[in-house]
Structure formats: structure tokens, C-alpha cells
Design an enzyme around this catalytic site. Structure first.
Site, PDB file in Angstrom:
ATOM      1  CG  LEU A 173     -21.081   5.332  -4.906  1.00 41.96           C
ATOM      2  CD1 LEU A 173     -20.210   5.115  -3.670  1.00 41.96           C
ATOM      3  CD2 LEU A 173     -21.607   4.002  -5.420  1.00 41.96           C
ATOM      4  N   GLY A 214     -14.122  11.620  -6.073  1.00 39.16           N
ATOM      5  CA  GLY A 214     -15.231  11.548  -5.134  1.00 39.16           C
ATOM      6  C   GLY A 214     -15.885  10.185  -5.131  1.00 39.16           C
ATOM      7  CG  ASP A 215     -20.146  10.087  -5.015  1.00 37.31           C
ATOM      8  OD1 ASP A 215     -19.677  11.012  -5.712  1.00 37.31           O
ATOM      9  OD2 ASP A 215     -21.348  10.041  -4.683  1.00 37.31           O
ATOM     10  CD  GLU A 216     -18.812  12.210 -10.595  1.00 38.06           C
ATOM     11  OE1 GLU A 216     -17.767  12.477 -11.227  1.00 38.06           O
ATOM     12  OE2 GLU A 216     -19.839  12.890 -10.675  1.00 38.06           O
TER      13      GLU A 216
END
Length: 300
Positions: A173, A214-216
Site C-alpha cells: 500500500l 505490515g501493509d504488505e
């Protein structure tokens, strides 16, 4: 005149009533003609409340058909051991009953032993629920409820072993760190949940998305034959992020997404290698601009 054998059962009643199980005799019409004192412990009815009534009056409606099928076999002379169905007790509770039964052709009745296994079934159900919760915790991300890294590795290795062609999409993201730093982790978590939902809704039925940290996110695409097919799905994901994510009324967040693609037929069938190539492609896409897609080993 009472059946001679029923007289014998009643004569032994003072001993049979000591059993935790219930001894039951049912006539050819399916009516109870004898129930030992254990019947009250098992069924929740006094024996005199059951005698003269069809067994189906007390049985759980959903188990009528399967019980009729078992009865038909017993009537053909096939003894049955450990056949289970459910009865509804007088207080409305559902009882799980384990039966052993046989038919006496000479007497034209069925004699059966009924054992209450309700507590065992409840314990089994609770144990199964516990195992499911433990599995959920071990294999799923608690925030997004998506598969986690462990589940992804397990599934991806299985698919690759089947020799089917796959594509991996590595997703990150854009601008998420700024949202997290400026508005706090609570808002960031809400954005992640919406993002996970949008990615999931962009995929086909057999595809899988996992949150790996995380945002992965990483997406496993099965039965992918061409770069075009993989790009098409990646473009659907990008399109899903064109509208801002609004987690609080009047507070929209514009979140972009960068996607790296690695195909097994081009990058090999080693999972770690596929992940590395997709990850590197994602970082190249991230350097371009928001909402970009990059294919591993694609220099165009």
C-alpha cells in the site's frame, strides 16, 4: 394377555432399573411396550409416559428418516450396534442416544439398549471448536482475517508441487505509513481491513490473498497461463483502490497500491525465488508512481 417375555422383563425390572442405560422393547408399529427405569435418565420421561407411544413422538424430527432406514435393516434380521440419533427430552433438551438393537422374529418386537452420550458429544463439539480457534490463530491474521504467512507458504507449496502454473502478486500500500504516523494505529488498522476486503473482492474464487506483514500482501493466482491474465487481475486490484478509503465519516484516505508479478513459468517453481522476484518487481513499481504494476524480468 401380556407377552411372556415382557413379563420376564418386568420381573427383572428391579435389576434392569439399576443400569445407567435404558432397555427398550418396541413393537412392529414402532411403539414402546417396555422401557426400563433407566429410560428417565436417558430420555427425560418416566417409562409409563413413553409406553404405548411411537418412538418418533420423542425423536428429533431431523433424525426420523435415517432412523426408519436403520429400522428397516433391523427388521430384516440385521443387528445394529452403536447407531446414533437424537431425542428431545421432556424439558426440551436434545439428547444424543447411542443404540444397539436387534429384532426377534419369534416375538415380533425389537429390543434395544439406549445409552445417553450427550455429554460426550458436547465435549467433542467444544474440543472441535477449540481446535478451530487454535487453527484460526495459527494460520490467519487476526486483524484482516486473511491467511497469514504460514498459511500462504503451506498453500503455495502444495500448488507448486502439483506442477500447475501459478503467478505471485506482491502488493504494498502506498502512503500507508503517513496515515499510520499521522492518525495513529487504530485508524491505520481500519484502513488495512478495508484494503484487505477490496483486494479479496478483486480476485477469482480459487485465488488466495494473504497478509504477510505490515501493509504488505501476497496473492497466489492458480492456473495462470499468461502475463496478460495476471496483469488483468492486478489491474482489477488497482482499480479497486481508485476510490478513497473512508473509515470515519468525512475523513477519506487516498491509498495507492504497487504490485509486482512473478510467473512460475518465467521465474521458476521455487517459492522463495518467486517471492523475491515479485517483491523486487513491486519495489520497481513503487518507484514509478502510485497504482503501478511491474512484471518480474519485464524491462518494458
Amino acid at each position: 394377555m401380556p407377552h411372556p417375555k415382557l413379563v420376564q422383563f418386568k420381573a427383572l425390572g428391579q435389576y434392569l432399573d439399576l443400569l445407567l442405560d435404558a432397555i427398550c422393547v418396541v413393537n412392529s408399529n414402532g411403539e414402546f411396550i417396555y422401557v426400563s427405569g433407566g429410560g428417565e435418565r436417558v430420555f427425560g420421561y418416566k417409562p409409563e409416559e413413553m409406553i404405548g407411544h411411537s418412538m418418533f413422538k420423542f425423536m428429533h424430527p431431523e433424525d426420523h428418516d435415517k432412523t426408519r432406514a436403520v429400522v428397516a435393516e433391523i427388521m430384516q434380521g440385521i443387528a445394529k450396534i452403536n447407531v446414533e440419533n437424537r431425542y428431545i427430552r421432556k424439558n426440551g433438551d436434545v439428547a444424543h442416544i447411542l443404540w444397539s438393537a436387534r429384532y426377534s422374529k419369534e416375538d415380533d418386537f425389537r429390543i434395544a439398549v439406549a445409552r445417553d452420550v450427550t455429554e460426550q458429544r458436547q465435549a467433542e463439539s467444544e474440543r472441535l471448536q477449540l481446535l478451530q480457534r487454535l487453527e484460526q490463530q495459527a494460520l490467519y491474521d487476526p486483524l484482516t482475517e486473511l491467511p497469514n504467512r504460514a498459511y500462504f507458504y503451506q498453500r503455495a507449496l502444495q500448488v507448486l508441487q502439483r506442477r500447475s502454473e501459478v503467478a505471485l502478486l506482491y502488493l504494498d500500500l502506498n502512503k500507508f505509513k503517513e496515515i499510520n504516523d499521522s492518525f495513529g494505529h487504530a485508524i491505520g488498522d481500519r484502513v488495512l481491513k478495508v484494503a484487505a476486503q477490496r483486494i479479496t473482492e478483486s480476485l477469482r474464487t480459487n485465488d488466495m490473498v494473504a497478509r504477510i506483514g505490515g501493509d504488505e500482501f501476497v496473492v497466489l493466482l492458480e492456473r495462470i497461463q499468461s502475463v496478460t491474465d495476471a496483469k488483468h487481475i492486478a489491474e482489477k486490484i488497482v482499480h479497486a483502490f481508485q476510490n478513497p478509503i473512508e473509515v470515519n465519516a468525512g475523513q477519506p484516505f487516498t491509498v495507492g497500491i504497487s504490485i509486482g508479478i512473478a510467473l512460475s513459468k518465467d521465474c521458476g517453481r521455487e517459492l522463495e525465488q518467486l517471492l523475491l522476484k515479485a517483491d523486487n518487481a513491486m519495489y520497481q513499481a513503487k518507484l514509478m508512481t502510485d497504482n503501478r504494476i511491474k512484471v518480474a524480468a519485464d524491462d518494458k
